[in-house]
Design a protein around this motif. Structure first.
Motif: not given
Length: 274
Positions: A106-117, A135-138, A155-160, A182-185
């Motif tokens: 899923i992650l390899e084929n969808n660059n916009e997805i950052g987390v799979v759970h 996931f819902e921020m609220s 990369k996301n771990w580095v970013d935050v 979530g803050v980084l969308n």
């Protein structure tokens, strides 16, 4: 060649459960992994078990350090990681055979997805399904409901800036981490299936929390993300006002219909009398 997936396994006095956790890692369908076992100052046979597995398969890598808690230990392990993706795995849980293979596809084929759970299955002193919502921020701001056992881009771990090491008490680092993403969308993807087995025991870290400890961690998170909480409160307020307005309009409409209906009945009744 670097592994694609780095599995981070913090350990503290894990001699009773570590063997089965590492067995679940070895038996996965996906095999392009490394498992970084980090001994966080254990005083039992954790090191002996970890070294046995490291000698058995070079993909298991062992590190030892002084006791510093879960957040620092996860960050320590991820700093050593060579994989593109990260899977935190507690040393008493079991990863499902097909989780990594499906999540990485899923992650390899969808660059916009950052987390799979996904969902979990309880075992140990409790059995049954742990059904996890998307996931819902609220909802996440109220409290964590997604376990750390998820696969995400390093990369996301580095970013935050990694897991927060400054919480008053260890145990809610994954909550703060999910909010930060979530803050980084960052987009979360929920697999509607069991992705790991969650061991329940009386000795689990979360069971050692007092109400005061929970309160202090909650206050820490709320203060850290105060602007986000304010935005959420404003959104809730405006949503309530909008619903109230819609309700009042509906109520006035229903009153009008009711009045029209009564007048019609009255006219019909008068017509019959005449």
């Amino acid at each position: 060649m670097h592994p694609i997936l780095s599995i981070i396994i913090p350990c503290y006095n894990s001699e009773a459960t570590l063997e089965s956790t590492l067995e679940s890692v070895l038996n996965q369908d996906f095999q392009e992994w490394e498992a970084i076992i980090v001994n966080d100052g254990s005083i039992d046979l954790t090191e002996e078990i970890a070294l046995k597995w490291a000698n058995r398969d070079k993909r298991f890598k062992y590190f030892s350090k002084q006791n510093e808690g879960l957040g620092k230990t996860r960050n320590f392990g991820i700093l050593k990681a060579k994989g593109k993706y990260i899977l935190p795995l507690d040393s008493d849980n079991l990863v499902a055979n097909d989780f990594a293979k499906e999540a990485i596809a899923i992650l390899e084929n969808n660059n916009e997805i950052g987390v799979v759970h996904g969902d979990a299955e309880y075992f140990g002193e409790k059995s049954g399904l742990w059904k996890v919502d998307e996931f819902e921020m609220s909802k996440m701001l109220i409290g964590n409901y997604i376990d750390a056992c998820a696969i995400y881009r390093k990369k996301n771990w580095v970013d935050v800036g990694g897991y927060d090491e400054n919480m008053p008490y260890q145990g809610h680092e994954d909550w703060g981490f999910w909010i930060a993403l979530g803050v980084l969308n960052v987009e979360f993807y929920h697999l509607n299936k069991i992705t790991f087995k969650y061991r329940v025991t009386r000795n689990s870290m979360i069971h050692s929390f007092t109400e005061k400890m929970l309160e202090l961690n909650n206050e820490y998170v709320i203060k850290k993300y105060s602007k986000l909480y304010q935005l959420q409160l404003k959104a809730i307020y405006h949503d309530m006002k909008s619903k109230e307005k819609s309700f009042n309009i509906k109520l006035r409409s229903e009153k009008f219909v009711l009045k029209l209906f009564l007048n019609t009945l009255l006219r019909c009744q008068i017509f019959r009398i005449n």
